[in-house]
Motif scaffolding. Sequence first.
Motif, PDB file in Angstrom:
ATOM      1  N   LEU A 192      23.659  -4.746 -46.146  1.00  0.00           N
ATOM      2  CA  LEU A 192      24.286  -5.543 -45.100  1.00  0.00           C
ATOM      3  C   LEU A 192      24.292  -4.813 -43.850  1.00  0.00           C
ATOM      4  N   HIS A 193      24.296  -3.355 -43.627  1.00  0.00           N
ATOM      5  CA  HIS A 193      24.073  -2.908 -42.654  1.00  0.00           C
ATOM      6  C   HIS A 193      22.929  -3.123 -41.922  1.00  0.00           C
ATOM      7  N   ALA A 194      21.719  -3.105 -42.747  1.00  0.00           N
ATOM      8  CA  ALA A 194      20.471  -3.127 -42.312  1.00  0.00           C
ATOM      9  C   ALA A 194      20.217  -4.519 -41.823  1.00  0.00           C
ATOM     10  N   VAL A 195      20.709  -5.591 -42.238  1.00  0.00           N
ATOM     11  CA  VAL A 195      20.504  -6.883 -41.835  1.00  0.00           C
ATOM     12  C   VAL A 195      21.115  -6.885 -40.434  1.00  0.00           C
ATOM     13  N   THR A 196      22.291  -6.520 -40.317  1.00  0.00           N
ATOM     14  CA  THR A 196      23.078  -6.580 -38.966  1.00  0.00           C
ATOM     15  C   THR A 196      22.785  -5.695 -37.759  1.00  0.00           C
ATOM     16  N   SER A 197      22.149  -4.456 -38.274  1.00  0.00           N
ATOM     17  CA  SER A 197      21.406  -3.937 -37.225  1.00  0.00           C
ATOM     18  C   SER A 197      20.371  -4.377 -36.847  1.00  0.00           C
ATOM     19  N   ALA A 198      19.377  -4.822 -37.830  1.00  0.00           N
ATOM     20  CA  ALA A 198      18.145  -5.407 -37.523  1.00  0.00           C
ATOM     21  C   ALA A 198      18.122  -6.602 -36.552  1.00  0.00           C
ATOM     22  N   ALA A 199      19.362  -7.244 -36.619  1.00  0.00           N
ATOM     23  CA  ALA A 199      19.571  -8.688 -35.682  1.00  0.00           C
ATOM     24  C   ALA A 199      19.570  -8.335 -34.554  1.00  0.00           C
ATOM     25  N   GLN A 200      19.976  -6.945 -34.360  1.00  0.00           N
ATOM     26  CA  GLN A 200      20.274  -6.598 -32.870  1.00  0.00           C
ATOM     27  C   GLN A 200      18.950  -6.221 -32.097  1.00  0.00           C
ATOM     28  N   THR A 201      18.034  -6.323 -32.563  1.00  0.00           N
ATOM     29  CA  THR A 201      16.728  -5.666 -32.362  1.00  0.00           C
ATOM     30  C   THR A 201      15.742  -6.798 -32.134  1.00  0.00           C
ATOM     31  N   LEU A 202      16.160  -7.982 -32.167  1.00  0.00           N
ATOM     32  CA  LEU A 202      15.303  -9.139 -31.990  1.00  0.00           C
ATOM     33  C   LEU A 202      15.399  -9.803 -30.514  1.00  0.00           C
TER      34      LEU A 202
ATOM     35  N   LEU B  62      12.119  -6.105 -30.300  1.00  0.00           N
ATOM     36  CA  LEU B  62      12.006  -5.003 -29.553  1.00  0.00           C
ATOM     37  C   LEU B  62      11.440  -3.931 -30.727  1.00  0.00           C
ATOM     38  N   ALA B  63      11.214  -2.656 -30.151  1.00  0.00           N
ATOM     39  CA  ALA B  63      11.152  -1.590 -30.986  1.00  0.00           C
ATOM     40  C   ALA B  63      12.274  -1.620 -32.261  1.00  0.00           C
ATOM     41  N   PRO B  64      11.762  -1.145 -33.198  1.00  0.00           N
ATOM     42  CA  PRO B  64      12.864  -1.277 -34.458  1.00  0.00           C
ATOM     43  C   PRO B  64      14.235  -1.007 -34.109  1.00  0.00           C
ATOM     44  N   PHE B  65      14.651   0.178 -33.409  1.00  0.00           N
ATOM     45  CA  PHE B  65      15.753   0.678 -33.256  1.00  0.00           C
ATOM     46  C   PHE B  65      16.239   0.745 -31.544  1.00  0.00           C
ATOM     47  N   THR B  66      15.661  -0.492 -31.005  1.00  0.00           N
ATOM     48  CA  THR B  66      16.128  -0.574 -29.595  1.00  0.00           C
ATOM     49  C   THR B  66      16.969  -1.898 -29.716  1.00  0.00           C
ATOM     50  N   ARG B  67      18.263  -1.824 -29.292  1.00  0.00           N
ATOM     51  CA  ARG B  67      19.216  -2.955 -29.173  1.00  0.00           C
ATOM     52  C   ARG B  67      18.596  -3.859 -28.134  1.00  0.00           C
ATOM     53  N   ARG B  68      18.900  -5.345 -28.422  1.00  0.00           N
ATOM     54  CA  ARG B  68      18.860  -6.415 -27.186  1.00  0.00           C
ATOM     55  C   ARG B  68      19.614  -6.250 -26.297  1.00  0.00           C
ATOM     56  N   PRO B  69      19.669  -6.334 -24.714  1.00  0.00           N
ATOM     57  CA  PRO B  69      20.548  -6.424 -23.956  1.00  0.00           C
ATOM     58  C   PRO B  69      21.137  -7.947 -23.952  1.00  0.00           C
ATOM     59  N   ARG B  70      22.742  -7.738 -23.460  1.00  0.00           N
ATOM     60  CA  ARG B  70      23.527  -8.913 -23.549  1.00  0.00           C
ATOM     61  C   ARG B  70      23.933  -9.065 -22.118  1.00  0.00           C
TER      62      ARG B  70
END
Length: 381
Positions: free
Chosen positions: A346-356, A6-14
Amino acid sequence: MTTTELAPFTRRPRLSIESLIAKLRAQDSRKQDMVVPAHKMRVTPEGLLELDEPRITSNGVSDTSHFQLTGTFDSGIAGKLKVPANYLARMREYNQLPLLADNVNTWLAMEPNRPFLVRTFQGDDDQPGVGRALLSDSYGIRDNLPLLMAVLEGIADRGAEVEITGELTDRRMIVKIVAPRVTTEATDLLRFYRSPFTGRTGADNPVVAAGVVLTNSELGFGASTITPQFTVQICTNGLTVTKDAMRTIHNGTKLEHGVIQYSEETTKRELATATSRARDAVRTFLNVDYMVRKLNEIAGKAHVDVIDPEATIQHVGKIVGYTGEQQNRILAHFIRGADTTAGGVLHAVTSAAQTLVDADAAYELERTGLRALEVAASYQR
């Protein structure tokens, strides 16, 4: 940006829990598992799996069944028959299905009496079904829907108020369970952090909620796990404590040949065990004392200043195993997060994970957050 992101700062829907359960029920209605010796299976020149196992169709009884092969089944071929996965992928890429069939059939013929568990979705009438997995005939079957329902029962027994979302991939089920009333403040860990999604800061709202992540693979891609995870309120980052996970591996006894029928006794025993483990997880992980202890351990490693962010994340990526694309994404989240410490990694890894978009890749990335923190902190010294 690739099509898997996704765009770098858009979360993946669940999925909501209701939607997840509906999907699992639809899958369960189509499942059929068989233990088949190698001499009763083959791949056709068209790339279909053919089994000498009869099934009833609208036109009567068919002596053979046909199934379309999936990437997960190819993984089973690679693992069980020792056919290199990249070679299988290359034959598919160039549409060399007769060559693929010759390779697979040759190796099946080497051990004609070797039994395999074949997991499938049945097709409609005379249409091919779907070959889901090729597994050992000692594989311990633990399916997603009954496991999820047992875990939910165990949580309900403990009286915990939870919010549940889920994801269902070709490989696994991933369920995030958050207890919004079991919270504490992680001021030391969050005081410099700013959410890349909302711009809200940890200094203003350092609240973290307890929770767990339930994962299970029906197809051999990992054990059943219940893993503690703390969710940061301002950004929904998940801090996953993998070393404390409760794991149940898919080992079982030898299965009888033919179509598998599961006994009520076996099902009840499996569900009772899963329910009990869920109760234990709730008691252990949805607990403020546990949260405070773990968050203090994390904060103790997080305060180290990151001198060169790009070099640090490249080093972390090399040690932990991130792709170049993942490293670039993590760096972008590190910069937006504005926390120039190892905790910021740590925060960057876990927030980046939400955007895949790929939920499997996201799950694997998110669970490395604490390892990335440790590597980043040690790199500065």
